[in-house]
Design an enzyme around this catalytic site. Structure first.
Site, PDB file in Angstrom:
ATOM      1  N   LYS A 173       0.862  -1.185   0.000  1.00  0.00           N
ATOM      2  CA  LYS A 173       0.000   0.000   0.000  1.00  0.00           C
ATOM      3  C   LYS A 173       0.890   1.223   0.000  1.00  0.00           C
ATOM      4  CE  LYS A 173      -4.472   0.650   0.135  1.00  0.00           C
ATOM      5  NZ  LYS A 173      -5.586  -0.269  -0.189  1.00  0.00           N
ATOM      6  N   ASP A 217      -6.973   4.063  -4.575  1.00  0.00           N
ATOM      7  CA  ASP A 217      -7.631   3.930  -3.274  1.00  0.00           C
ATOM      8  C   ASP A 217      -8.279   5.305  -3.052  1.00  0.00           C
ATOM      9  OD1 ASP A 217      -7.610   1.879  -0.852  1.00  0.00           O
ATOM     10  OD2 ASP A 217      -7.388   3.834   0.067  1.00  0.00           O
TER      11      ASP A 217
END
Ligand code: GLU
Length: 460
Positions: A114, A154
């Site tokens: 991430k 995201d």
């Protein structure tokens, strides 16, 4: 953990996973997995960098950029980039940790990662977004690649940002490769990728309904939070399947449908354009047919609903809100967001599940119920490797199958490792955590990332 700074979100995600492993028979059956837990909870690598860019007024701006390369035992690091002022290492470590197990649950060969930046896209011009994305990729490009690390979107990163970052990568590296997912359909993107997280969430809940013997979405009332990509497509799929969607929200407040009112597909589409322009929900022209509650989330205001789908961000359901959903007879709660429920909220749902048998609330954690997004990212990677594009129907069918498998895997693993009383629904949170964990740590053991005697190899 005393010599490292406090990381509240990461510690929450870690404790949530560990508490379910501890409450099961996993460590009794495989004591060596405690060693595996120590290893798997530390990211393989973290990259931090500064991003310097110029705003429209000619001023220098600087942000913090990150990529957490958490685990690559199952495949290249894979996970989104978040652009939001709240972004810090604790949040990205929690997201990377969750992503590692989520990606394992898709059954595809993807590791977990991430990244992102504390950049706030709100109020920025298109040219500022482009300049920021280029500057961000200038620093990140040497650390990623189609077989190394494949970022995606995201919060704050959608098709436009992926496009600017992909172009920057291509120019800097002189390479056209599937290095990002969520790309435009004409240049390597997959059909159904924008819809995948929301659609997959609804497919997962359909499985829950079937198993619990509670029919289908037809005729059910659904409360959704958020109004971004996940919320929009979850809402559209619920409506397509005959359900009524009665709430949406953003960081400023929520819209609640009263009486017979409900959101129509046309209204959801308008909300999508409002959100693309990064405007608040109050800019939605149909808002007068709904009740707008400033500064609130829907859960205590929405009244009786059958299904609740948190689709906004982490920790968006508190203990009190969980209790309100239980008191209003909600049957299914499934996270479209990552770690949407606080630990206290999960405890409320799991407590009711244990005491009320099949008539109780059934909670699905994001790492299982929202894995459809990254799953279709995995399918996009497969198409890029083949230099082929699959049809909408093909991708949708594969997505459905992946969500069915993720549900079955969590369910069966819960039945295997967690003792339950007669008539109790299996714990999807425990089952999904254990299934994801075992898959990742077995691959790591096979590859020599950790060792010890007696632990089964390949999950056998
Ligand atoms: N950000 C999404 C997630 O939380 C998608 C990640 C991806 O497609 O790599 O799963």
């Amino acid at each position: 953990m005393s010599n490292i700074p406090s990381e509240p979100e990461f510690e929450q995600a870690y404790k949530e996973l560990v508490s379910t492993l501890e409450d099961s028979t996993l460590f009794q059956k495989n004591p060596e997995y405690r060693t595996a837990l120590k290893v798997v909870s530390i990211p393989e690598r973290i990259i931090q960098f500064r991003v310097v860019w110029e705003d429209d007024a000619g001023n220098l701006q600087v942000n913090r950029g990150y990529r957490v390369q958490f685990n690559s035992a199952l495949g290249p690091y894979k996970g989104g980039l978040r652009f939001h002022p709240s972004v810090n290492l604790s949040i990205l470590k929690f997201l990377g940790f969750e992503q590692t197990f989520k990606n394992a649950l898709t059954g595809l060969n993807m590791g977990g990662g991430k990244g992102g930046a504390d950049f706030d896209p709100k109020g920025k011009s298109d040219s500022e977004i482009r300049k920021f994305c280029s500057a961000f990729m200038e620093r990140l490009c040497q650390h990623i690649g189609a077989d190394t690390d494949v970022p995606a979107g995201d919060i704050g990163v959608g098709g436009r940002e992926v496009g600017y970052m992909f172009g920057a990568y291509r120019r800097l590296r002189n390479q056209w490769e599937g290095v990002l997912t969520g790309k435009g359909l004409d240049w390597g993107g997959s059909l159904i990728r924008p819809e995948a997280t929301g659609f997959g969430l609804v497919y997962y809940v359909e499985e829950m309904m079937k198993y619990a013997g509670k029919g289908s979405f037809a005729g059910k009332r659904v409360s959704i939070s958020g109004s971004g990509n996940v919320a929009q497509y979850a809402a559209l799929k619920c409506i397509e399947l005959g359900a009524t969607v009665v709430s949406l929200s953003d960081s400023q407040g929520c819209l609640i449908a009263e009486g017979d009112a409900h959101f129509t597909p046309e209204q959801i589409e308008e909300i999508a354009t409002v959100k693309l322009a990064r405007k608040p929900l109050t800019a939605f022209s149909g808002k007068s047919s709904f009740k707008y509650i400033e500064g609130a989330r829907p859960w205590v205001h929405v009244g009786k609903v059958d299904v609740a789908l948190p689709c906004a961000t982490q920790n968006e359901v508190s203990k009190e809100e969980a209790q309100a959903l239980v008191d209003n007879g909600t049957l299914f709660i499934a996270e479209g967001s990552n770690m949407g429920c606080t630990q206290d909220a999960i405890d409320v749902f799991e407590g009711v599940r244990k005491t009320k048998g099949s008539g109780s609330i059934w909670y699905a954690p994001g790492k299982a119920s929202n894995c459809g997004g990254v799953a279709v990212s995995g399918l996009e990677m497969a198409q890029n490797s083949q230099r082929l594009s699959w049809t909408r129907e093909e991708v949708d069918e594969k997505l459905k199958q992946i969500m069915r498998n993720a549900f079955d895997n969590g369910l069966k693993t819960a039945i295997e490792y967690v003792q339950s009383a007669e008539g109790e629904l299996p714990s999807l949170v425990a089952g999904s955590n254990i299934a994801g964990f075992v898959k990742v740590v077995c691959a790591m053991k096979d590859q020599g990332d950790w060792w010890g005697t007696g632990a089964p190899v390949n999950g056998a």
